[in-house]
Design a protein around this motif. Structure first.
Motif, PDB file in Angstrom:
ATOM      1  N   GLU A   1       2.221  34.635 -16.048  1.00  0.00           N
ATOM      2  CA  GLU A   1       0.859  34.290 -15.631  1.00  0.00           C
ATOM      3  C   GLU A   1       0.884  33.599 -14.272  1.00  0.00           C
ATOM      4  N   ALA A   2      -0.232  33.721 -13.582  1.00  0.00           N
ATOM      5  CA  ALA A   2      -0.361  33.042 -12.284  1.00  0.00           C
ATOM      6  C   ALA A   2      -0.357  31.530 -12.498  1.00  0.00           C
ATOM      7  N   CYS A   3       0.188  30.846 -11.535  1.00  0.00           N
ATOM      8  CA  CYS A   3       0.214  29.377 -11.586  1.00  0.00           C
ATOM      9  C   CYS A   3      -1.228  28.865 -11.494  1.00  0.00           C
ATOM     10  N   PRO A   4      -1.616  27.953 -12.369  1.00  0.00           N
ATOM     11  CA  PRO A   4      -2.990  27.431 -12.306  1.00  0.00           C
ATOM     12  C   PRO A   4      -3.269  26.758 -10.953  1.00  0.00           C
ATOM     13  N   GLU A   5      -4.494  26.863 -10.520  1.00  0.00           N
ATOM     14  CA  GLU A   5      -4.885  26.231  -9.259  1.00  0.00           C
ATOM     15  C   GLU A   5      -4.712  24.720  -9.310  1.00  0.00           C
ATOM     16  N   SER A   6      -4.804  24.148 -10.501  1.00  0.00           N
ATOM     17  CA  SER A   6      -4.644  22.698 -10.624  1.00  0.00           C
ATOM     18  C   SER A   6      -3.230  22.268 -10.234  1.00  0.00           C
ATOM     19  N   VAL A   7      -2.233  23.118 -10.463  1.00  0.00           N
ATOM     20  CA  VAL A   7      -0.859  22.795 -10.070  1.00  0.00           C
ATOM     21  C   VAL A   7      -0.778  22.681  -8.552  1.00  0.00           C
ATOM     22  N   THR A   8      -1.355  23.650  -7.880  1.00  0.00           N
ATOM     23  CA  THR A   8      -1.384  23.620  -6.417  1.00  0.00           C
ATOM     24  C   THR A   8      -2.149  22.392  -5.926  1.00  0.00           C
ATOM     25  N   ALA A   9      -3.264  22.082  -6.584  1.00  0.00           N
ATOM     26  CA  ALA A   9      -4.060  20.914  -6.183  1.00  0.00           C
ATOM     27  C   ALA A   9      -3.263  19.624  -6.343  1.00  0.00           C
ATOM     28  N   HIS A  10      -2.525  19.483  -7.443  1.00  0.00           N
ATOM     29  CA  HIS A  10      -1.696  18.283  -7.643  1.00  0.00           C
ATOM     30  C   HIS A  10      -0.608  18.187  -6.571  1.00  0.00           C
ATOM     31  N   ARG A  11      -0.007  19.317  -6.214  1.00  0.00           N
ATOM     32  CA  ARG A  11       1.040  19.306  -5.189  1.00  0.00           C
ATOM     33  C   ARG A  11       0.480  18.954  -3.815  1.00  0.00           C
TER      34      ARG A  11
ATOM     35  N   MET B   1       0.836  -1.201   0.000  1.00  0.00           N
ATOM     36  CA  MET B   1       0.000   0.000   0.000  1.00  0.00           C
ATOM     37  C   MET B   1       0.871   1.252   0.000  1.00  0.00           C
ATOM     38  N   ARG B   2       1.923   1.233   0.803  1.00  0.00           N
ATOM     39  CA  ARG B   2       2.831   2.382   0.854  1.00  0.00           C
ATOM     40  C   ARG B   2       3.486   2.614  -0.499  1.00  0.00           C
ATOM     41  N   LYS B   3       3.923   1.545  -1.128  1.00  0.00           N
ATOM     42  CA  LYS B   3       4.563   1.659  -2.442  1.00  0.00           C
ATOM     43  C   LYS B   3       3.598   2.271  -3.462  1.00  0.00           C
ATOM     44  N   GLU B   4       2.352   1.836  -3.440  1.00  0.00           N
ATOM     45  CA  GLU B   4       1.360   2.363  -4.378  1.00  0.00           C
ATOM     46  C   GLU B   4       1.055   3.831  -4.091  1.00  0.00           C
ATOM     47  N   LEU B   5       0.937   4.195  -2.820  1.00  0.00           N
ATOM     48  CA  LEU B   5       0.690   5.596  -2.475  1.00  0.00           C
ATOM     49  C   LEU B   5       1.842   6.485  -2.929  1.00  0.00           C
ATOM     50  N   LEU B   6       3.071   6.014  -2.772  1.00  0.00           N
ATOM     51  CA  LEU B   6       4.220   6.791  -3.231  1.00  0.00           C
ATOM     52  C   LEU B   6       4.240   6.901  -4.757  1.00  0.00           C
ATOM     53  N   ARG B   7       3.812   5.854  -5.444  1.00  0.00           N
ATOM     54  CA  ARG B   7       3.724   5.907  -6.910  1.00  0.00           C
ATOM     55  C   ARG B   7       2.693   6.954  -7.338  1.00  0.00           C
ATOM     56  N   LEU B   8       1.553   6.959  -6.668  1.00  0.00           N
ATOM     57  CA  LEU B   8       0.513   7.938  -6.983  1.00  0.00           C
ATOM     58  C   LEU B   8       0.977   9.362  -6.671  1.00  0.00           C
ATOM     59  N   ALA B   9       1.712   9.537  -5.577  1.00  0.00           N
ATOM     60  CA  ALA B   9       2.244  10.856  -5.223  1.00  0.00           C
ATOM     61  C   ALA B   9       3.218  11.349  -6.292  1.00  0.00           C
ATOM     62  N   ALA B  10       4.067  10.465  -6.775  1.00  0.00           N
ATOM     63  CA  ALA B  10       5.009  10.846  -7.828  1.00  0.00           C
ATOM     64  C   ALA B  10       4.262  11.237  -9.107  1.00  0.00           C
ATOM     65  N   ALA B  11       3.186  10.531  -9.408  1.00  0.00           N
ATOM     66  CA  ALA B  11       2.385  10.861 -10.592  1.00  0.00           C
ATOM     67  C   ALA B  11       1.745  12.234 -10.443  1.00  0.00           C
ATOM     68  N   GLU B  12       1.258  12.542  -9.246  1.00  0.00           N
ATOM     69  CA  GLU B  12       0.673  13.870  -8.991  1.00  0.00           C
ATOM     70  C   GLU B  12       1.726  14.963  -9.133  1.00  0.00           C
ATOM     71  N   GLU B  13       2.918  14.725  -8.620  1.00  0.00           N
ATOM     72  CA  GLU B  13       4.007  15.703  -8.752  1.00  0.00           C
ATOM     73  C   GLU B  13       4.350  15.919 -10.218  1.00  0.00           C
ATOM     74  N   GLU B  14       4.382  14.848 -10.985  1.00  0.00           N
ATOM     75  CA  GLU B  14       4.697  14.957 -12.413  1.00  0.00           C
ATOM     76  C   GLU B  14       3.628  15.762 -13.141  1.00  0.00           C
ATOM     77  N   LEU B  15       2.361  15.556 -12.789  1.00  0.00           N
ATOM     78  CA  LEU B  15       1.291  16.356 -13.385  1.00  0.00           C
ATOM     79  C   LEU B  15       1.459  17.833 -13.035  1.00  0.00           C
ATOM     80  N   ALA B  16       1.818  18.118 -11.789  1.00  0.00           N
ATOM     81  CA  ALA B  16       2.032  19.501 -11.371  1.00  0.00           C
ATOM     82  C   ALA B  16       3.165  20.141 -12.167  1.00  0.00           C
ATOM     83  N   VAL B  17       4.256  19.413 -12.331  1.00  0.00           N
ATOM     84  CA  VAL B  17       5.407  19.937 -13.080  1.00  0.00           C
ATOM     85  C   VAL B  17       5.030  20.195 -14.531  1.00  0.00           C
TER      86      VAL B  17
END
Length: 89
Positions: free
Chosen positions: A55-65, A29-45
């Motif tokens: 331009e202002a950073c989109p709110e979606s970037v903050t949401a992904h982080r 479960m921990r491994k999967e949560l860390l994988r999902l966190a990395a995917a969210e960070e990649e989306l933010a980047v």
């Protein structure tokens, strides 16, 4: 079967750690949560990179982080629960 589960990507013949089922599940479960966190960070980047610097950073970037941070915090809880499981057995 002993009721224990091997964790990791190793062969049965390798010297891999053997954990009780609850601890093995916690680690998976921990491994999967860390994988999902990395995917969210990649989306933010990716989304931040598409935004011009004036331009202002989109709110979606903050949401992904924020999502990545929460997922990492949850993953850490599994790490703590796994440590508790190991000391109890």
């Amino acid at each position: 079967m002993t009721g224990r589960v091997e964790v990791g990507g190793m062969d049965e013949n390798d010297a891999s750690p053997v954990l009780p089922p609850d601890a093995a599940l916690a680690m998976l479960m921990r491994k999967e949560l860390l994988r999902l966190a990395a995917a969210e960070e990649e989306l933010a980047v990716t989304e931040a990179a598409r935004t011009p610097y004036w331009e202002a950073c989109p709110e979606s970037v903050t949401a992904h982080r924020v999502a990545a941070r929460v997922l990492r915090e949850d993953a850490d809880r599994f790490l703590v629960s796994n440590a508790l499981l190991r000391t109890a057995s």
